[in-house]
Scaffold this active site. Structure first.
Site, PDB file in Angstrom:
ATOM      1  N   ASP A  10     -42.476  28.326 -26.129  1.00  0.00           N
ATOM      2  CA  ASP A  10     -43.817  28.582 -25.618  1.00  0.00           C
ATOM      3  C   ASP A  10     -43.937  29.929 -24.940  1.00  0.00           C
ATOM      4  O   ASP A  10     -44.701  30.116 -24.002  1.00  0.00           O
ATOM      5  CB  ASP A  10     -44.254  27.441 -24.693  1.00  0.00           C
ATOM      6  CG  ASP A  10     -44.065  26.112 -25.387  1.00  0.00           C
ATOM      7  OD1 ASP A  10     -44.545  25.986 -26.521  1.00  0.00           O
ATOM      8  OD2 ASP A  10     -43.393  25.231 -24.835  1.00  0.00           O
ATOM      9  N   HIS A  40     -46.978  26.629 -32.413  1.00  0.00           N
ATOM     10  CA  HIS A  40     -47.263  28.051 -32.208  1.00  0.00           C
ATOM     11  C   HIS A  40     -48.772  28.270 -32.242  1.00  0.00           C
ATOM     12  O   HIS A  40     -49.427  27.929 -33.208  1.00  0.00           O
ATOM     13  CB  HIS A  40     -46.587  28.893 -33.289  1.00  0.00           C
ATOM     14  CG  HIS A  40     -45.082  28.840 -33.217  1.00  0.00           C
ATOM     15  ND1 HIS A  40     -44.278  29.115 -34.286  1.00  0.00           N
ATOM     16  CD2 HIS A  40     -44.251  28.533 -32.191  1.00  0.00           C
ATOM     17  CE1 HIS A  40     -43.002  28.994 -33.912  1.00  0.00           C
ATOM     18  NE2 HIS A  40     -42.973  28.640 -32.656  1.00  0.00           N
TER      19      HIS A  40
END
Ligand code: IMP
Ligand code: MG
Length: 334
Positions: A10, A40
């Site tokens: 992340d 993503h």
């Protein structure tokens, strides 16, 4: 170039891959990493994409999208993303990708060890990799619904490299989640470093010219496990940082940048360049900056310290959500 995550995932790799694809115009963007446990996020043409299988480089229409044989595939997730992104005519899936079965997902969600102690994403990746190691996993080449996409990814990638073409490899998961180098047992089901990313798509180490290691200006972590620089939730809220996982929706734990950990990540990944994302979330004066000089003093100082301590140039910083909300210093620094 390999794009890898430096922390616990992340870091915003997706956005950086999208930016690099649009600007560097690679002939191929190949997805490496574990599988659909990744989430993503890319904001593109007014839409928010949460991609779990298709490379974030899809935003560059001139690139072929490949998924390497080391990556787990959930056909249902993949086909849904093909429909969302419209990349079907330029997508290739290696015939030897292992398939995530409904039973793998059920195991991941019901095993008290995986679910409660490790806190996995529940996407079946761990059990599917177990099946692969046990050599009982089904491969993509035997899945009817994937037939039109099946290809030989290592061959395609190495042929392109042989022609001198630009190829980008997109990793998933941060380095702290590596099965070998991360905070075991609170990790994912395989190595996540740059060497593993190359192996996932069948690229030998001598063929890799650049490793872009992506860090966030602070650290976040979904799920259990050691987190040396973690700060209390209230403190994170004071800083204005509240995050939720893309795949799981779980609230992320937040911490400050861990220089010791980052040094080790740079070393083991063989990083040649560093991107720092979310600079605007930590240093409020940075939003909208177009040049390094326009960053706030504390942000400039932070970037300088990262370069000094890691001994690797910070060539890109990200200061907003949009793909082009970045400051690209590659032409000055390389
Ligand atoms: P698994 O990969 O689903 O087995 O989960 C193992 C650990 O890795 C858990 O702590 C997850 O939260 C974490 N994890 C796996 N993929 C990601 C990701 O893409 N971002 C953040 N954490 C992840
Ligand atoms: Mg994610």
């Amino acid at each position: 170039m390999i794009v890898a995550g430096g922390q616990f995932g992340d870091e915003g790799k997706g956005k950086i891959v999208a930016y690099l694809a649009l600007h560097d115009k690679p002939k191929i963007v190949a997805r490496a990493g574990v599988g659909p446990n990744a989430g993503h996020t890319v904001h593109f043409r007014g839409k928010k994409f949460g991609l779990r299988q298709i490379p974030c480089g899809f935003v560059y229409e001139g690139a072929r999208m490949l998924i390497g044989p080391g990556v787990l595939v959930n056909p249902e997730v993949l086909l849904k993303e093909v429909a969302e992104t419209g990349v079907g005519d330029r997508l290739g899936v290696d015939g030897h990708c292992a398939i995530i079965e409904p039973d793998h997902i059920a195991q991941d969600r019901t095993s008290s060890h995986l679910k409660e102690i490790i806190g996995t994403t529940g996407t079946g990746c761990g059990p599917a990799n177990v099946a692969r190691v046990n050599r009982v996993a089904r491969l993509a080449e035997s899945v009817q619904g994937l037939r039109q996409f099946i290809t030989n990814v290592p061959q395609e990638v190495n042929d392109a490299l042989g022609r001198g073409e630009n190829v980008m490899l997109e990793g998933s998961q941060g380095f702290g989640l590596s099965l070998f180098h991360g905070t075991y047992p609170y990790v994912t089901s395989k190595d996540t470093g740059a060497s593993a990313i190359a192996s996932d798509v069948g690229v030998g180490p001598t063929k890799v010219d650049d490793v872009m290691l992506v860090f966030k200006a602070y650290v976040s972590r979904v799920g259990a496990g050691p987190f040396a620089t973690e700060i209390p939730q209230e403190k994170a809220e004071e800083l204005g940082i509240v995050e939720f996982g893309t795949v799981t929706g779980r609230r992320r734990r937040i911490g400050t940048f861990d220089f010791e950990f980052a040094k080790r990540a740079a070393m083991i990944n063989g990083a040649t360049q560093i991107t720092i994302t979310c600079l605007d979330r930590l240093f409020k004066g940075c939003a909208g900056a177009k040049k390094f000089e326009q960053l706030s003093d504390d942000a400039k100082e932070f970037v300088g310290r990262v370069e000094r301590e890691l001994g690797v140039p910070v060539t890109i910083v990200s200061v907003g959500q949009g793909i082009d909300d970045v400051i690209d210093m590659r032409s000055e620094k390389l």
